[in-house]
Design a protein around this motif. Structure first.
Motif, short mmCIF file in Angstrom:
data_model
loop_
_atom_site.label_atom_id
_atom_site.label_comp_id
_atom_site.label_asym_id
_atom_site.label_seq_id
_atom_site.Cartn_x
_atom_site.Cartn_y
_atom_site.Cartn_z
N PRO A 107 101.06 86.07 -64.53
CA PRO A 107 101.00 85.91 -63.08
C PRO A 107 100.57 84.51 -62.65
N ASP A 108 99.84 83.79 -63.52
CA ASP A 108 99.30 82.48 -63.18
C ASP A 108 100.21 81.31 -63.53
N ALA A 109 101.09 81.49 -64.53
CA ALA A 109 101.90 80.37 -65.00
C ALA A 109 102.99 80.86 -65.94
N VAL A 110 103.95 79.99 -66.16
CA VAL A 110 104.91 80.15 -67.26
C VAL A 110 104.50 79.09 -68.28
N TYR A 111 104.22 79.52 -69.49
CA TYR A 111 103.79 78.61 -70.54
C TYR A 111 104.94 78.34 -71.49
N LEU A 112 105.08 77.09 -71.87
CA LEU A 112 106.07 76.68 -72.86
C LEU A 112 105.31 76.21 -74.09
N LEU A 113 105.60 76.83 -75.22
CA LEU A 113 104.98 76.44 -76.48
C LEU A 113 106.06 75.91 -77.41
N LEU A 114 105.77 74.81 -78.06
CA LEU A 114 106.72 74.17 -78.96
C LEU A 114 105.97 73.70 -80.19
N CYS A 115 106.48 74.02 -81.36
CA CYS A 115 105.91 73.47 -82.58
C CYS A 115 107.05 73.01 -83.48
N GLN A 116 106.74 72.01 -84.29
CA GLN A 116 107.78 71.42 -85.14
C GLN A 116 107.14 70.78 -86.35
N ALA A 117 107.80 70.91 -87.49
CA ALA A 117 107.34 70.25 -88.72
C ALA A 117 108.52 70.08 -89.67
N GLU A 118 108.37 69.13 -90.52
CA GLU A 118 109.34 68.91 -91.59
C GLU A 118 109.27 70.12 -92.53
N ASP A 119 110.39 70.54 -93.07
CA ASP A 119 110.43 71.75 -93.87
C ASP A 119 109.55 71.70 -95.12
N ARG A 120 109.32 70.52 -95.67
CA ARG A 120 108.43 70.42 -96.84
C ARG A 120 107.02 70.85 -96.49
N GLU A 121 106.65 70.74 -95.22
CA GLU A 121 105.31 71.09 -94.75
C GLU A 121 105.30 72.42 -94.00
N TRP A 122 106.47 72.96 -93.68
CA TRP A 122 106.57 74.08 -92.76
C TRP A 122 105.78 75.31 -93.19
N GLU A 123 105.93 75.72 -94.44
CA GLU A 123 105.29 76.97 -94.86
C GLU A 123 103.78 76.95 -94.59
N GLU A 124 103.14 75.88 -94.96
CA GLU A 124 101.69 75.78 -94.74
C GLU A 124 101.37 75.56 -93.25
N THR A 125 102.08 74.66 -92.62
CA THR A 125 101.79 74.31 -91.23
C THR A 125 102.15 75.45 -90.29
N ALA A 126 103.16 76.24 -90.61
CA ALA A 126 103.56 77.35 -89.75
C ALA A 126 102.43 78.35 -89.60
N GLN A 127 101.63 78.53 -90.62
CA GLN A 127 100.48 79.43 -90.53
C GLN A 127 99.45 78.89 -89.54
N VAL A 128 99.26 77.59 -89.53
CA VAL A 128 98.35 76.96 -88.57
C VAL A 128 98.92 77.09 -87.16
N PHE A 129 100.22 76.83 -87.01
CA PHE A 129 100.86 76.99 -85.70
C PHE A 129 100.67 78.41 -85.18
N ALA A 130 100.89 79.40 -86.05
CA ALA A 130 100.75 80.80 -85.64
C ALA A 130 99.33 81.11 -85.20
N ALA A 131 98.34 80.58 -85.92
CA ALA A 131 96.94 80.80 -85.55
C ALA A 131 96.62 80.13 -84.21
N MET A 132 97.16 78.94 -83.99
CA MET A 132 96.93 78.26 -82.72
C MET A 132 97.55 79.04 -81.56
N THR A 133 98.77 79.53 -81.77
CA THR A 133 99.44 80.32 -80.73
C THR A 133 98.66 81.60 -80.46
N ALA A 134 98.23 82.27 -81.50
CA ALA A 134 97.46 83.51 -81.32
C ALA A 134 96.16 83.24 -80.57
#
Length: 154
Positions: A107-134
């Motif tokens: 009700p207060d806003a529309v939020y846009l979330l974007l994350c990006q990483a090189e695939d060599r780093e993705w598996e590890e970094t994606a877990q951090v992105f998920a925790a940040m989003t959560a």
């Protein structure tokens, strides 16, 4: 560490750099950069705006820069809320990259979330992105149905 300014709250690793953009006061945007070059970003937009068009505009802009961009529409539940957007894969400087674009309507806003990483780093970094989003979603409080979790929560 906890970022808590401009109405945006989320947790991020201590060794990440945070950049704040509140240029017009109409839209707050924060980007957290990983030491290896990946990033996670959130921006707040006026409530009631077309969230799907916002996400599609990001994909269109990415496609203009990365001609071999693959995109897939995604819907996921996090913390009792539904985030919609796209998963993207593309080449940049001869390296494969993955990005995620998500929107969240409240009700207060529309939020846009974007994350990006090189695939060599993705598996590890994606877990951090998920925790940040959560952590961002949790800081918003209960969803419209009053739930803060549930079977769709990640």
């Amino acid at each position: 560490m906890r970022f808590d300014r401009l109405g945006l709250t989320f947790d991020h690793p201590d060794n990440w750099t945070v950049d704040v953009d509140d240029a017009s006061g109409l839209q707050a945007a924060v980007t957290a950069y990983a030491p290896d070059g990946g990033f996670w970003s959130v921006s707040a937009h006026a409530p009631g705006g077309p969230a799907a068009e916002l996400a599609a505009a990001v994909v269109q802009e990415m496609r203009s820069q990365y001609q071999e961009l693959d995109s897939e529409s995604v819907e996921e539940g996090i913390g009792g809320r539904i985030l919609r957007g796209f998963d993207l894969n593309f080449y940049c400087l001869d390296l494969t990259n993955t990005a995620q674009v998500r929107t969240l309507e409240t009700p207060d806003a529309v939020y846009l979330l974007l994350c990006q990483a090189e695939d060599r780093e993705w598996e590890e970094t994606a877990q951090v992105f998920a925790a940040m989003t959560a952590s961002f979603v949790a800081a918003l409080g209960p969803g419209a149905d009053g739930e803060t979790g549930g079977p769709d929560a990640s």
